[in-house]
Scaffold this motif. Structure first.
Motif, PDB file in Angstrom:
ATOM      1  N   GLN A 130      32.389 -31.683 -18.206  1.00 54.98           N
ATOM      2  CA  GLN A 130      33.011 -31.049 -19.504  1.00 54.98           C
ATOM      3  C   GLN A 130      31.812 -30.797 -20.025  1.00 54.98           C
ATOM      4  N   ARG A 131      31.987 -30.384 -20.870  1.00 54.42           N
ATOM      5  CA  ARG A 131      31.569 -29.622 -22.088  1.00 54.42           C
ATOM      6  C   ARG A 131      31.393 -28.980 -23.344  1.00 54.42           C
ATOM      7  N   ASP A 132      30.570 -29.955 -24.427  1.00 54.19           N
ATOM      8  CA  ASP A 132      31.594 -29.232 -25.816  1.00 54.19           C
ATOM      9  C   ASP A 132      33.239 -29.029 -25.722  1.00 54.19           C
ATOM     10  N   GLY A 133      34.036 -29.807 -25.156  1.00 53.84           N
ATOM     11  CA  GLY A 133      35.467 -30.338 -24.798  1.00 53.84           C
ATOM     12  C   GLY A 133      35.982 -29.730 -24.111  1.00 53.84           C
ATOM     13  N   LYS A 134      35.370 -28.803 -23.024  1.00 51.74           N
ATOM     14  CA  LYS A 134      35.619 -27.664 -22.238  1.00 51.74           C
ATOM     15  C   LYS A 134      35.391 -28.315 -21.004  1.00 51.74           C
ATOM     16  N   GLU A 135      36.501 -28.332 -20.093  1.00 52.76           N
ATOM     17  CA  GLU A 135      36.092 -28.837 -18.851  1.00 52.76           C
ATOM     18  C   GLU A 135      36.325 -27.408 -17.757  1.00 52.76           C
ATOM     19  N   GLU A 136      35.576 -27.470 -16.431  1.00 55.72           N
ATOM     20  CA  GLU A 136      35.160 -26.854 -15.089  1.00 55.72           C
ATOM     21  C   GLU A 136      35.291 -27.778 -13.847  1.00 55.72           C
ATOM     22  N   THR A 137      35.916 -26.792 -13.049  1.00 55.81           N
ATOM     23  CA  THR A 137      35.766 -27.048 -11.668  1.00 55.81           C
ATOM     24  C   THR A 137      34.766 -26.298 -10.704  1.00 55.81           C
ATOM     25  N   ALA A 138      34.335 -27.004 -10.134  1.00 54.51           N
ATOM     26  CA  ALA A 138      33.236 -26.317  -9.290  1.00 54.51           C
ATOM     27  C   ALA A 138      33.606 -26.741  -7.863  1.00 54.51           C
ATOM     28  N   VAL A 139      32.778 -26.159  -6.988  1.00 57.64           N
ATOM     29  CA  VAL A 139      33.230 -25.994  -5.281  1.00 57.64           C
ATOM     30  C   VAL A 139      31.840 -26.516  -5.076  1.00 57.64           C
ATOM     31  N   PHE A 140      31.178 -27.437  -4.361  1.00 56.28           N
ATOM     32  CA  PHE A 140      30.231 -27.735  -3.872  1.00 56.28           C
ATOM     33  C   PHE A 140      30.069 -27.434  -2.568  1.00 56.28           C
ATOM     34  N   ASP A 141      29.303 -27.490  -1.727  1.00 55.53           N
ATOM     35  CA  ASP A 141      28.670 -27.477   0.035  1.00 55.53           C
ATOM     36  C   ASP A 141      28.291 -28.962   0.358  1.00 55.53           C
ATOM     37  N   ALA A 142      27.116 -30.142  -1.160  1.00 56.11           N
ATOM     38  CA  ALA A 142      27.317 -31.123  -1.197  1.00 56.11           C
ATOM     39  C   ALA A 142      26.732 -31.949  -2.159  1.00 56.11           C
ATOM     40  N   VAL A 143      26.731 -33.378  -2.650  1.00 58.29           N
ATOM     41  CA  VAL A 143      26.651 -34.064  -3.448  1.00 58.29           C
ATOM     42  C   VAL A 143      25.172 -34.786  -3.300  1.00 58.29           C
ATOM     43  N   MET A 144      24.676 -34.403  -4.599  1.00 60.11           N
ATOM     44  CA  MET A 144      23.630 -35.325  -4.589  1.00 60.11           C
ATOM     45  C   MET A 144      23.578 -36.364  -5.869  1.00 60.11           C
ATOM     46  N   VAL A 145      23.670 -38.178  -5.562  1.00 58.26           N
ATOM     47  CA  VAL A 145      24.495 -38.776  -6.598  1.00 58.26           C
ATOM     48  C   VAL A 145      22.927 -39.106  -7.341  1.00 58.26           C
ATOM     49  N   CYS A 146      22.688 -39.064  -8.506  1.00 54.97           N
ATOM     50  CA  CYS A 146      21.099 -39.938  -9.347  1.00 54.97           C
ATOM     51  C   CYS A 146      21.403 -40.082 -10.207  1.00 54.97           C
ATOM     52  N   SER A 147      22.820 -41.181 -10.267  1.00 53.16           N
ATOM     53  CA  SER A 147      22.644 -41.330 -11.599  1.00 53.16           C
ATOM     54  C   SER A 147      22.250 -42.320 -11.665  1.00 53.16           C
ATOM     55  N   GLY A 148      21.313 -43.337 -10.726  1.00 52.36           N
ATOM     56  CA  GLY A 148      20.886 -44.441 -11.380  1.00 52.36           C
ATOM     57  C   GLY A 148      21.617 -45.959 -11.218  1.00 52.36           C
ATOM     58  N   HIS A 149      21.288 -46.613 -11.606  1.00 48.96           N
ATOM     59  CA  HIS A 149      21.910 -48.154 -11.221  1.00 48.96           C
ATOM     60  C   HIS A 149      21.006 -49.036 -12.433  1.00 48.96           C
ATOM     61  N   HIS A 150      20.698 -48.887 -13.635  1.00 46.32           N
ATOM     62  CA  HIS A 150      20.438 -49.057 -14.675  1.00 46.32           C
ATOM     63  C   HIS A 150      21.275 -48.864 -15.928  1.00 46.32           C
ATOM     64  N   VAL A 151      22.779 -48.927 -15.631  1.00 51.06           N
ATOM     65  CA  VAL A 151      23.243 -47.946 -16.587  1.00 51.06           C
ATOM     66  C   VAL A 151      24.682 -48.898 -17.255  1.00 51.06           C
ATOM     67  N   TYR A 152      24.960 -49.512 -16.293  1.00 54.60           N
ATOM     68  CA  TYR A 152      26.145 -50.503 -16.578  1.00 54.60           C
ATOM     69  C   TYR A 152      26.020 -51.991 -16.552  1.00 54.60           C
ATOM     70  N   PRO A 153      25.670 -52.967 -18.132  1.00 57.07           N
ATOM     71  CA  PRO A 153      24.911 -53.989 -17.790  1.00 57.07           C
ATOM     72  C   PRO A 153      26.227 -55.422 -17.038  1.00 57.07           C
ATOM     73  N   ASN A 154      25.699 -56.159 -16.488  1.00 57.43           N
ATOM     74  CA  ASN A 154      26.464 -57.236 -15.889  1.00 57.43           C
ATOM     75  C   ASN A 154      26.257 -58.358 -16.673  1.00 57.43           C
ATOM     76  N   LEU A 155      27.564 -58.378 -17.639  1.00 53.29           N
ATOM     77  CA  LEU A 155      27.279 -59.240 -18.857  1.00 53.29           C
ATOM     78  C   LEU A 155      28.140 -60.529 -17.989  1.00 53.29           C
ATOM     79  N   PRO A 156      28.330 -61.806 -17.427  1.00 52.28           N
ATOM     80  CA  PRO A 156      29.131 -62.801 -16.488  1.00 52.28           C
ATOM     81  C   PRO A 156      29.129 -63.622 -17.620  1.00 52.28           C
TER      82      PRO A 156
END
Length: 496
Positions: A130-156
């Protein structure tokens, strides 16, 4: 055959993924929801939704020679440990040097990643952006998830009875930026990790009193070791790793505890870990012991109960008139873009990945999760080698075992983590052993015996010197001609 690769995130992992896809002739498209590269290292005055957030005074815990990309050393005039602004500048120079920006789509959010109906045959993925309110769908042969693990705080908060009636302010350390607003106040910091200790030390320069609460203690290390050299250039060596593996467990544990207590006795400062032989990542802070010794930071056990203006601790002591609480309680893994998040998260919401990278239950190994492994070592060389390994797997260098079997043999199956790391929600491992395992699989592990015969000077540096990232560019695919010189001159750059 894998050709088009979606890279999710343009931090240090995403840039490495993009670069290695290009090196191997693949066609990566990197999606970054913010306006620039850098990920965690790009400081902003306010925490942004969906992005990692750091405070203004964050410095590196790994020195420049150990934490660089394997073919792109830091400039000679940079200090051994760097402020986040210098690291961000280095990341931008890396992207510029390898012309990576043109492969990145900025201000583009990945909203869904799902298998194609014929995934069991093609291994392909549908990626919705999604960019500028527009949604696009594309096909990929592989995906590399590089979004990290310091994004969603653990607040118990459920673990802290009475927090709802506490009249002071409380928030997760993700929201902390600078100390001035706490001038003259009494502040409790909950959590003895790197962020908790950094924040406690910084607050102690302006607050009237800082309390630091720990549930289980932690080893605290200085960045500066013998003769003023960086700790990691002295500690992270092949020889020390080999020695630790051949010594009897009891002797190895005794030496480990003795080494951790070499500068000060943790027990005297209220820092001694409950499991003192655990090899969990220690805290790096040069100032905490002196702050405790000066009384401006007071160590406390776990919180038992919050009251309106006071806090009761597990040892029965009560601190009155506390104005603010900072919860430095870590982060949770979350993959909101995954249509089926059990692909990465499984078994009691824990992450299970083969080699710390591949979701093992996939019919085709066309997804890689980069950067979740933690060890006593820098993250950039780790993700760099993970990306090299993953790209080779995409290209068909398959393991000679079926994926169902891999699922049960995976060294990162949660119940089989090495005991010396204790219980942990992260994928923890030995730094050198892990990198060597990946390097061996793709033919880039340094051949020490061969080096002893052909280049003994280099061999001795590889064995007894720091295990710097250049070692994995000496031979094999992706060999870098500057690797030998970089290894033989690394001590010179440390002294500049």
């Amino acid at each position: 055959m894998v050709r088009r690769v979606a890279v999710l995130g343009a931090g240090v992992s995403g840039l490495a993924a993009t670069k290695w896809c290009l090196e191997e002739g693949l066609e990566p498209i990197c999606f970054e929801q913010s306006e620039d590269i850098g990920g965690l290292w790009r400081y902003t005055d306010q925490a942004e939704e969906g992005r990692a957030s750091i405070y203004r005074t964050v410095f590196t815990n790994s020195c420049k020679e150990m934490m660089c990309y394997s073919d792109f050393p830091f400039p000679d005039d940079h200090p051994n440990y760097m402020h986040n602004a210098r690291v961000q500048h280095y990341i931008c120079k890396y992207a510029e040097h390898f012309d990576l920006r043109r492969h990145i789509q900025f201000k583009t959010m990945v909203t869904k990643v799902k298998k194609r109906p014929d995934f069991s045959v093609t291994g392909q993925w549908e990626v919705v952006t999604q960019r500028d309110g527009k949604e696009e769908t594309a096909v990929f042969d592989a995906v590399m998830v590089c979004s990290g693990h310091h994004v969603y705080p653990n607040l118990p908060l459920a673990d802290f009875p009475g927090i709802q009636k506490f009249k002071g302010c409380y928030f997760h350390s993700r929201e902390y930026k600078e100390p001035e607003k706490f001038r003259g106040k009494k502040v409790l910091v909950v959590g003895l990790g790197n962020s908790g200790c950094d924040i406690a030390v910084e607050l102690s320069t302006v607050a009237s009193q800082v309390y630091l609460s720990s549930r289980s203690g932690s080893w605290v290390m200085s960045r500066v070791w013998d003769n003023g050299y960086p700790w990691d250039m002295l500690v992270i060596t092949r020889f020390r790793t080999w020695l630790g593996n051949i010594l009897p467990r009891a002797l190895s544990d005794w030496l480990y505890v003795r080494g951790m207590n070499r500068f000060f006795k943790h027990e005297n400062f209220g820092l001694m870990p409950l499991n003192r032989t655990s090899r969990k990542e220690p805290v790096f802070n040069d100032d905490l012991p002196s702050r405790i010794a000066c009384g401006v930071v007071v160590m406390k056990p776990n919180v038992k109960e919050f009251r309106e203006t006071s806090i009761l601790f597990q040892d029965g002591t009560v601190q009155d008139d506390v104005d603010a609480v900072v919860f430095a309680t870590g982060y949770s893994y979350s993959y909101p873009f995954m249509e089926d998040d059990s692909i990465i998260k499984s078994r009691d919401n824990q992450v299970t990945l083969y080699k710390g990278i591949l979701p093992p239950q996939l019919e085709k190994p066309t997804m890689a999760v980069i950067g979740l492994v933690q060890s006593l070592g820098p993250i950039i060389p780790t993700v760099d080698l993970q990306c090299r390994w993953a790209v080779k797997v995409f290209q068909g260098r398959r393991m000679d075992m079926c994926w169902a079997k891999v699922y049960f043999l995976s060294p990162f199956f949660p119940s089989s983590l090495p005991r010396r790391y204790g219980s942990s929600t992260t994928l923890q491992t030995d730094y050198i052993a892990y990198l060597d395992e990946l390097a061996s699989a793709i033919g880039v592990k340094p051949n020490v015996l061969k080096l002893l015969l052909t280049d003994p000077r280099l061999a001795l540096e590889v064995i007894f010197g720091p295990c710097s990232p250049y070692q994995f560019r000496l031979m094999g695919p992706g060999k870098w001609n500057g690797a030998r010189k970089a290894i033989l001159t690394q001590w010179d750059r440390t002294l500049q």
